[in-house]
Design a protein around this motif. Structure first.
Motif, PDB file in Angstrom:
ATOM      1  N   ARG A  17      70.801 -51.767 115.162  1.00  0.00           N
ATOM      2  CA  ARG A  17      69.903 -52.796 114.523  1.00  0.00           C
ATOM      3  C   ARG A  17      69.852 -54.423 115.325  1.00  0.00           C
ATOM      4  NH1 ARG A  17      69.255 -49.173 112.392  1.00  0.00           N
ATOM      5  NH2 ARG A  17      68.634 -49.198 109.997  1.00  0.00           N
ATOM      6  N   LEU A  18      68.966 -55.159 115.736  1.00  0.00           N
ATOM      7  CA  LEU A  18      69.845 -56.160 116.558  1.00  0.00           C
ATOM      8  C   LEU A  18      69.112 -57.485 115.502  1.00  0.00           C
ATOM      9  CD1 LEU A  18      68.090 -56.461 120.209  1.00  0.00           C
ATOM     10  CD2 LEU A  18      67.079 -58.592 118.429  1.00  0.00           C
ATOM     11  N   ALA A  19      70.215 -58.500 115.668  1.00  0.00           N
ATOM     12  CA  ALA A  19      69.430 -60.286 115.368  1.00  0.00           C
ATOM     13  C   ALA A  19      69.483 -60.817 116.531  1.00  0.00           C
ATOM     14  CB  ALA A  19      70.979 -59.974 114.268  1.00  0.00           C
ATOM     15  N   VAL A  20      68.444 -61.629 115.799  1.00  0.00           N
ATOM     16  CA  VAL A  20      68.414 -62.615 116.527  1.00  0.00           C
ATOM     17  C   VAL A  20      68.487 -63.608 115.542  1.00  0.00           C
ATOM     18  CG1 VAL A  20      66.711 -64.019 117.804  1.00  0.00           C
ATOM     19  CG2 VAL A  20      65.927 -62.110 117.598  1.00  0.00           C
ATOM     20  N   ILE A  21      69.759 -64.759 116.116  1.00  0.00           N
ATOM     21  CA  ILE A  21      69.840 -65.552 115.675  1.00  0.00           C
ATOM     22  C   ILE A  21      69.781 -67.006 116.012  1.00  0.00           C
ATOM     23  CG2 ILE A  21      72.371 -66.485 114.518  1.00  0.00           C
ATOM     24  CD1 ILE A  21      73.580 -63.794 114.698  1.00  0.00           C
ATOM     25  N   ALA A  22      69.018 -68.060 115.032  1.00  0.00           N
ATOM     26  CA  ALA A  22      68.791 -68.636 115.483  1.00  0.00           C
ATOM     27  C   ALA A  22      69.241 -69.838 114.631  1.00  0.00           C
ATOM     28  CB  ALA A  22      67.127 -68.968 116.243  1.00  0.00           C
ATOM     29  N   PRO A  23      68.695 -71.936 115.162  1.00  0.00           N
ATOM     30  CA  PRO A  23      68.653 -72.235 114.323  1.00  0.00           C
ATOM     31  C   PRO A  23      67.315 -72.326 113.873  1.00  0.00           C
ATOM     32  CG  PRO A  23      69.373 -73.496 116.294  1.00  0.00           C
ATOM     33  CD  PRO A  23      68.831 -72.035 116.247  1.00  0.00           C
ATOM     34  N   ARG A  24      67.640 -73.061 112.050  1.00  0.00           N
ATOM     35  CA  ARG A  24      66.623 -72.865 111.662  1.00  0.00           C
ATOM     36  C   ARG A  24      65.726 -73.183 111.549  1.00  0.00           C
ATOM     37  NH1 ARG A  24      65.005 -69.028 107.868  1.00  0.00           N
ATOM     38  NH2 ARG A  24      67.081 -68.728 107.086  1.00  0.00           N
ATOM     39  N   GLY A  38      79.488 -63.021 108.574  1.00  0.00           N
ATOM     40  CA  GLY A  38      79.741 -61.667 107.850  1.00  0.00           C
ATOM     41  C   GLY A  38      79.390 -59.836 108.446  1.00  0.00           C
ATOM     42  N   LEU A  39      78.233 -60.561 108.642  1.00  0.00           N
ATOM     43  CA  LEU A  39      77.071 -59.511 109.376  1.00  0.00           C
ATOM     44  C   LEU A  39      77.491 -58.901 110.882  1.00  0.00           C
ATOM     45  CD1 LEU A  39      73.778 -61.049 107.434  1.00  0.00           C
ATOM     46  CD2 LEU A  39      76.085 -59.438 106.328  1.00  0.00           C
ATOM     47  N   GLU A  40      77.286 -57.564 110.948  1.00  0.00           N
ATOM     48  CA  GLU A  40      77.445 -57.036 112.325  1.00  0.00           C
ATOM     49  C   GLU A  40      76.089 -56.321 113.020  1.00  0.00           C
ATOM     50  OE1 GLU A  40      79.905 -53.368 111.427  1.00  0.00           O
ATOM     51  OE2 GLU A  40      81.204 -55.380 112.004  1.00  0.00           O
ATOM     52  N   PHE A  41      75.564 -56.600 113.769  1.00  0.00           N
ATOM     53  CA  PHE A  41      74.848 -56.078 114.689  1.00  0.00           C
ATOM     54  C   PHE A  41      75.372 -55.121 115.800  1.00  0.00           C
ATOM     55  CE2 PHE A  41      73.607 -59.462 112.202  1.00  0.00           C
ATOM     56  CZ  PHE A  41      72.626 -58.618 111.106  1.00  0.00           C
ATOM     57  N   ASP A  42      74.642 -54.351 116.248  1.00  0.00           N
ATOM     58  CA  ASP A  42      74.496 -53.425 117.554  1.00  0.00           C
ATOM     59  C   ASP A  42      74.277 -54.539 118.755  1.00  0.00           C
ATOM     60  OD1 ASP A  42      74.925 -50.116 117.461  1.00  0.00           O
ATOM     61  OD2 ASP A  42      73.308 -50.871 115.801  1.00  0.00           O
ATOM     62  N   THR A  43      73.143 -55.050 118.918  1.00  0.00           N
ATOM     63  CA  THR A  43      73.547 -56.357 120.029  1.00  0.00           C
ATOM     64  C   THR A  43      72.618 -57.692 119.296  1.00  0.00           C
ATOM     65  OG1 THR A  43      72.227 -54.350 121.306  1.00  0.00           O
ATOM     66  CG2 THR A  43      71.459 -56.569 121.475  1.00  0.00           C
ATOM     67  N   VAL A  44      72.738 -58.539 119.931  1.00  0.00           N
ATOM     68  CA  VAL A  44      72.455 -60.229 119.075  1.00  0.00           C
ATOM     69  C   VAL A  44      72.006 -61.016 120.139  1.00  0.00           C
ATOM     70  CG1 VAL A  44      73.236 -62.009 118.493  1.00  0.00           C
ATOM     71  CG2 VAL A  44      74.065 -59.966 117.295  1.00  0.00           C
ATOM     72  N   LEU A  45      70.618 -61.518 120.044  1.00  0.00           N
ATOM     73  CA  LEU A  45      70.585 -62.405 120.692  1.00  0.00           C
ATOM     74  C   LEU A  45      70.536 -63.579 119.895  1.00  0.00           C
ATOM     75  CD1 LEU A  45      66.786 -60.956 121.272  1.00  0.00           C
ATOM     76  CD2 LEU A  45      68.731 -60.609 122.808  1.00  0.00           C
ATOM     77  N   VAL A  46      71.508 -64.913 121.040  1.00  0.00           N
ATOM     78  CA  VAL A  46      71.632 -65.765 120.587  1.00  0.00           C
ATOM     79  C   VAL A  46      70.805 -66.543 120.823  1.00  0.00           C
ATOM     80  CG1 VAL A  46      73.130 -67.955 119.896  1.00  0.00           C
ATOM     81  CG2 VAL A  46      73.759 -65.515 119.872  1.00  0.00           C
ATOM     82  N   VAL A  47      69.905 -67.958 120.110  1.00  0.00           N
ATOM     83  CA  VAL A  47      68.768 -69.009 120.383  1.00  0.00           C
ATOM     84  C   VAL A  47      69.092 -70.519 120.873  1.00  0.00           C
ATOM     85  CG1 VAL A  47      66.148 -69.297 120.288  1.00  0.00           C
ATOM     86  CG2 VAL A  47      67.277 -67.025 120.132  1.00  0.00           C
ATOM     87  N   ASP A  48      69.179 -70.801 121.745  1.00  0.00           N
ATOM     88  CA  ASP A  48      69.638 -72.126 121.447  1.00  0.00           C
ATOM     89  C   ASP A  48      70.382 -72.660 121.451  1.00  0.00           C
ATOM     90  OD1 ASP A  48      68.610 -74.696 121.977  1.00  0.00           O
ATOM     91  OD2 ASP A  48      67.041 -74.777 120.585  1.00  0.00           O
ATOM     92  N   PRO A  49      71.629 -72.565 121.709  1.00  0.00           N
ATOM     93  CA  PRO A  49      72.679 -72.586 121.439  1.00  0.00           C
ATOM     94  C   PRO A  49      73.587 -74.426 121.295  1.00  0.00           C
ATOM     95  CG  PRO A  49      73.111 -71.213 123.594  1.00  0.00           C
ATOM     96  CD  PRO A  49      72.012 -71.447 123.130  1.00  0.00           C
ATOM     97  N   ASP A  50      72.591 -75.211 122.333  1.00  0.00           N
ATOM     98  CA  ASP A  50      73.241 -76.124 122.297  1.00  0.00           C
ATOM     99  C   ASP A  50      72.772 -76.580 120.870  1.00  0.00           C
ATOM    100  OD1 ASP A  50      73.754 -75.575 124.988  1.00  0.00           O
ATOM    101  OD2 ASP A  50      72.000 -76.420 125.470  1.00  0.00           O
ATOM    102  N   ARG A  51      71.552 -76.768 119.539  1.00  0.00           N
ATOM    103  CA  ARG A  51      71.420 -76.723 118.973  1.00  0.00           C
ATOM    104  C   ARG A  51      72.319 -76.521 117.626  1.00  0.00           C
ATOM    105  NH1 ARG A  51      66.204 -78.151 117.865  1.00  0.00           N
ATOM    106  NH2 ARG A  51      64.486 -78.007 119.005  1.00  0.00           N
TER     107      ARG A  51
END
Length: 732
Positions: free
Chosen positions: A658-665, A696-709
């Motif tokens: 699984r891949l997760a895209v984690i970005a500010p709402r 609490g979740l985990e994924f094989d690959t993660v893309l973090v979008v706009d960390p400055d926010r």
């Protein structure tokens, strides 16, 4: 590993599964037999329902334990051998000989704790790897360093089992760690039940897995107590509860209640959302006093110059300021919640109005004593108490309230707060409840109390009906007593030895025996009862809960038997608490224990080094947990338009996993092609989350979008969700 040893273990595993199939067939037969019972009486229906519930629970536990049923074996130096599995299984013999040992049993503990330097009586520990019901690999550790048959030092071959589990592709559902529990985790899992145990650990240290296995262990070790009172597991959001939902069933436990704080007020579905600032205001401890003051505001009195005039057959009655103030004072002196103090307020008002009426009707115009006697005054009192107008006047001053209507009215126009905070939490009529409202509703319920007099009256009326029916049955039994004996003396001597129902039971007991019983599980009953006292509560991501949420949970567990799991370094909610002392001191002072997990099993060293570097930009003294594995793949950074993130996510998604895209709402609307309008489904190959949802979740690959926010804590959470690869995207 020799072919012969593999064959022997396969033979044993096949035997265990055959026994499991036999037990499953017996449980299925018992369920079918119970469902097919034809009894129509209350007792028959009750027995049938109980049988269905019990056998169905057994069947569910057996079904869940099928995968990976047997995973280990320990060989003692004295020649005794035990196989370790998810559940305990006994042979079908007269002695009920143990065939497979439950991992929670004391005899299984050396499987998790023994080392070559402290073998705990073991000669060998074996890890058994299976696919379905087929044994695919064996990994041995020789534990007895004094064994002269050994060559070399302690084998680390069994590390392959742990590393294989850590490197396996994610499925969108959390798996159990029963086959790979480490020594530091085992000590926490089996810690005593009583008191508050805090388990602190950074990302990937297995806090959640430890908490879930602790729940399974406590239910095993204290079955009689906890099966009746249930165990509550509180998670941060519904997606997280769905993620962990299969772990406990796989360990043979199906009677645990999983819920978020927003689901702990029966009848309320908290589907709304608050701004972080509004949630922070609602979560402050001072809201308890604010709501108490708001309840007192609803206990009103007439104006000094504006009494309430109540029409009555014998002339108007006047309910003035002084009368109401005195009645309010007496009602508050009882110390009862608002609704339960209403009768005290009403009785005082009725007494005063009765006195007022009696003084007017029975007054002697020549100044003598009142003409009315006690019986006359009592009759006047009954008439006043029965007056609808008097009732209306009393309820206008001291209205009975439900938590929902009280809190709805309060949030429509918040009082006892400064203007800024009041504006933040103001709620429009009809708006859905939010998770932050639920602790306030619970506080309101405590302040208001539940007047169950109508329910008790209905229950008593139903009981009287059952007793009357039972008496009728016994009367029929008595009328039908035997007259088979012709001789009077024979009747007296022999008929007295023939006992009928009316001889051995009275109507009240007969009615009680046939009363409908509640055959729901303890977890089901607890979910529907706000006042339920749980035997143990486990809270994951405990640092995120507000002070008001802790008040709610402490009411649910008067014994303070709790396991709290979290990491203050990952606190993201403005309403959360920054230290365990801040959370616990108001309830248990310093009577709590802290256990720390220091090994990061999930996050590779390359990703953890990157996340630590980001965190130390704001906290130079930050100390991360130690990662035990490396992938050789460094995190990458890239600048990319938001519109291209979905394409990149599909390219980066692993073939399995699984891949997760984690970005500010606030960026989610621009990340088209990643989300949908339905509930969050973690089993999808690609999912879109914000940092709070990712906790609490985990994924094989993660893309973090706009960390400055993101805040420092939220960014730390987002960067540490990956088990293999991490990418960081700055929007172009």
């Amino acid at each position: 590993m020799s072919t012969e040893e593999l064959r022997q273990e396969q033979q044993f595993v096949s035997l265990v599964h055959e026994r499991l199939d036999q037990l499953r067939a017996e449980a299925e037969g018992a369920v079918s037999a119970a469902v097919g019972q034809n009894g129509t009486g209350r007792q028959a229906r009750f027995e049938r329902d109980i049988a269905v519930v019990e056998h169905s629970a057994t069947l569910a536990a057996l079904d869940a334990a099928d995968t990976g049923l047997c995973f280990g074996r320990i060989d003692h130096r004295d020649g005794v051998t035990y196989h370790i599995g998810r559940i305990g299984i006994r042979r079908d013999d007269a002695e009920r000989t143990p065939l497979l040992i439950d991992w929670r049993a004391p005899v299984a503990r050396p499987f998790y704790l023994a080392t070559g330097y402290e073998p705990m009586g073991l000669r060998r520990r074996r890890h058994i790897t299976t696919e379905g019901r087929t044994v695919t690999a064996l990994h041995d550790e020789i534990m007895d360093l004094s064994d002269t048959t050994r060559t070399g030092y302690e084998s680390h071959d069994a590390d392959e089992v742990l590393l294989a589990a850590l490197n396996s592709a994610r499925t969108g559902r959390m798996g159990d760690i029963v086959a790979t529990i480490q020594a530091e985790q085992d000590r926490i899992i089996r810690a005593p039940q009583r008191g508050v145990l805090v388990v602190e650990g950074g990302p990937g240290t297995g806090k959640t897995a430890v908490a879930l296995h602790r729940a399974a262990y406590l239910l095993y070790a204290h079955r009689e107590q906890l099966a009746k009172r249930a165990v509550l597991i509180v998670g941060p959001n519904p997606a997280f509860l769905g993620y962990i939902g299969e772990v406990l069933p796989s360990l043979g436990e199906t009677g645990v209640l999983l819920a978020t704080v927003g689901e702990l007020f029966p009848g309320v579905h908290a589907t709304g959302t608050d701004s972080p600032a509004a949630a922070a205001v609602k979560g402050r401890a001072e809201m308890a006093q604010v709501l108490a003051e708001a309840v007192r505001d609803r206990q009103q009195v007439p104006g000094k110059d504006d009494p309430i005039v109540i029409p009555h057959d014998d002339g108007e009655l006047v309910l003035d300021w002084g009368m109401a103030v005195e009645a309010r004072h007496k009602a508050r002196e009882t110390g009862l919640p608002h609704n339960l103090a209403l009768p005290a307020f009403a009785f005082r008002i009725i007494d005063d109005l009765t006195t007022q009426l009696a003084d007017r009707i029975g007054a002697d115009p020549y100044g003598g004593p009142n003409f009315l006697g006690p019986d006359d005054i009592a009759q006047l009192g009954k008439a006043v108490a029965a007056s609808p107008d008097v009732h209306a006047a009393v309820l206008s001053l001291w209205p009975p309230l439900t938590p929902q209507e009280f809190l709805g009215d309060y949030l429509a126009e918040p009082a006892h707060l400064d203007a800024t905070d009041a504006a933040l939490i103001r709620r429009t009529e009809g708006a859905p409840w939010t998770p932050a409202d639920v602790p306030l509703l619970d506080e309101a319920a405590e302040l208001l109390g539940h007047d169950d007099s109508a329910e008790r009256a209905a229950a008593e009326a139903e009981r009287e009906r059952r007793i009357a029916y039972a008496q009728g049955v016994l009367d029929v039994s008595y009328a039908s007593r035997t007259y088979e004996f012709e001789d009077k003396e024979e009747v007296d001597s022999e008929a007295s030895e023939v006992l009928a129902a009316h001889d051995v039971i009275d109507a009240e007991r007969f009615a009680d025996r046939h009363e409908e019983a509640d055959h729901r599980s303890a977890a089901e009953r607890a979910a529907a009862d706000r006042t339920w006292a749980f035997g143990h509560i486990i809270v994951d991501e405990a640092q995120e809960l507000s002070e008001m949420a802790w008040r709610l949970l402490m009411r649910r567990c008067p014994t303070r038997s709790m396991t709290l799991v979290g990491d203050p370094a990952q606190t993201g909610d403005p309403a959360g608490c920054a230290s365990w002392k801040e959370i616990l001191e108001p309830y248990v002072q310093d009577r709590w224990e802290l256990a720390r997990l220091g090994v990061n099993y999930r996050t590779p060293a390359e990703i953890m080094d990157y996340a630590t570097g980001q965190r130390r930009a704001t906290d130079p003294a930050f100390a991360p947990p130690r990662s035990i594995r490396s992938t050789g793949v460094r995190p990458w950074e890239r600048t990319l338009p938001l519109a291209d993130v979905a394409r990149l996510a599909r390219e980066e998604a692993p073939p399995e996993g699984r891949l997760a895209v984690i970005a500010p709402r606030e960026l989610h609307a621009g990340l088209t092609g990643l989300g949908d309008d339905g509930p969050l489904d973690l089993s999808r190959p690609v999912v879109l989350l914000d940092p709070r949802e990712a906790k609490g979740l985990e994924f094989d690959t993660v893309l973090v979008v706009d960390p400055d926010r993101m805040s420092a804590n939220d960014l730390y959470v987002a960067l540490t969700r990956a088990t293999q690869r991490l990418g960081v995207i700055t929007p172009a």
